[in-house]
Scaffold this motif. Structure first.
Motif, short mmCIF file in Angstrom:
data_model
loop_
_atom_site.label_atom_id
_atom_site.label_comp_id
_atom_site.label_asym_id
_atom_site.label_seq_id
_atom_site.Cartn_x
_atom_site.Cartn_y
_atom_site.Cartn_z
N VAL A 11 -3.22 2.25 6.11
CA VAL A 11 -4.77 1.84 5.71
C VAL A 11 -6.00 2.92 6.19
O VAL A 11 -5.48 3.32 7.61
CB VAL A 11 -4.60 0.23 6.76
N ALA A 12 -6.97 3.19 6.22
CA ALA A 12 -7.41 4.59 6.33
C ALA A 12 -9.07 3.71 7.57
O ALA A 12 -8.84 4.43 8.21
CB ALA A 12 -8.63 5.06 4.91
N GLN A 13 -9.16 2.44 7.33
CA GLN A 13 -9.80 1.84 7.73
C GLN A 13 -9.87 1.08 8.95
O GLN A 13 -8.57 1.07 8.86
CB GLN A 13 -11.01 0.91 7.35
N SER A 14 -10.46 1.00 10.05
CA SER A 14 -10.07 0.21 11.29
C SER A 14 -10.30 -1.43 11.26
O SER A 14 -11.79 -1.43 11.25
CB SER A 14 -9.90 0.87 11.99
N ARG A 15 -9.26 -2.67 11.28
CA ARG A 15 -9.46 -3.93 11.11
C ARG A 15 -9.28 -4.05 13.16
O ARG A 15 -9.57 -5.06 13.23
CB ARG A 15 -8.27 -4.59 10.59
N LEU A 34 -9.80 -2.20 17.36
CA LEU A 34 -10.13 -1.00 17.39
C LEU A 34 -9.87 -1.00 18.62
O LEU A 34 -10.19 0.13 19.60
CB LEU A 34 -11.30 -1.05 17.71
N PRO A 65 -8.23 3.33 16.76
CA PRO A 65 -7.89 3.01 15.78
C PRO A 65 -7.06 2.62 15.25
O PRO A 65 -5.79 2.69 15.65
CB PRO A 65 -8.83 4.10 14.64
N GLN A 66 -7.04 1.17 14.47
CA GLN A 66 -5.70 0.73 13.89
C GLN A 66 -4.92 1.48 13.05
O GLN A 66 -3.44 1.62 13.05
CB GLN A 66 -6.40 -0.52 12.95
N ALA A 67 -5.63 1.96 11.94
CA ALA A 67 -5.00 4.41 11.56
C ALA A 67 -3.76 4.60 12.68
O ALA A 67 -3.10 4.33 11.58
CB ALA A 67 -6.51 4.27 10.52
N ARG A 85 1.01 -0.78 -0.09
CA ARG A 85 -0.15 0.44 0.35
C ARG A 85 0.76 1.07 0.24
O ARG A 85 1.88 1.21 0.51
CB ARG A 85 -0.99 -0.04 1.09
#
Length: 188
Positions: free
Chosen positions: A57-61, A63, A117-119, A53
């Motif tokens: 990453v923008a979304q959180s896998r 939390l 968040p993962q991000a 990438r």
């Protein structure tokens, strides 16, 4: 997952470019790969992180960060960075139990779950590896991992340009569809 050769003989088929020789190539720049790279850098291991990438990453896998993870981060002087960006939750549920668990009774400074968040976790870990001088290469897709008699060769593309890294070890932190694991012959 780690691939390592057994021999320490003269390097066969290795690139001669010094900038492409590493002790360890970490394939995958998520939280696991970044943390591993930071720990290796602290041990003075020459490491590169290769991430397909271009952007984090923008979304959180994921939390949350658990209390024990915060204790480990504290050993490296990093816990406060994470706590400042998250929200402490002192209790929670385990599985489907109806009774909340009180996490403050564990005798730890971190008797909580930290909602983060993962991000954000990746951002903080990336800052750490860059502080430690880790070579982080985003937009680099690994296409093949070859086990040699005295190390590994990692081939791929960074944008339009091909790359080849030589290392003693390669570590696959590249997820469920791991090319590194596949090339090592390890099932998921």
């Amino acid at each position: 997952m780690v691939m390592r050769s057994q021999s320490t003989s003269k390097r066969e088929g290795w690139c001669e470019s010094v900038s492409d020789d590493f002790d360890v190539v970490v394939v995958g720049g998520g939280p696991t790969g970044l943390w591993l790279a930071a720990e290796l850098a602290l041990a003075k291991v020459r490491v590169v992180v290769v991430e397909r990438r271009v952007e984090r990453v923008a979304q959180s896998r994921g939390l949350a960060v658990q209390g024990r993870t915060l204790e480990v981060l504290a050993l490296r002087g990093l816990a406060d960075r994470f706590i400042a960006r998250g929200r402490r939750i002192p209790s929670g549920h385990f599985g489907c139990l109806g009774t909340p668990l009180d996490l403050t009774v564990f005798g730890s400074r971190f008797g909580c779950t930290l909602l983060l968040p993962q991000a954000v976790t990746e951002t903080l870990l990336e800052q750490r590896v860059l502080e430690l001088g880790v070579d982080l290469r985003r937009g680099h897709l690994v296409e093949k991992v070859q086990l040699m008699s005295d190390g590994v060769i990692v081939d791929g593309h960074g944008g339009e340009a091909p790359f080849r890294f030589n290392a003693r070890y390669v570590v696959g932190t590249d997820g469920a569809r791991s090319l590194t694991r596949r090339d090592a012959g390890i099932d998921f």
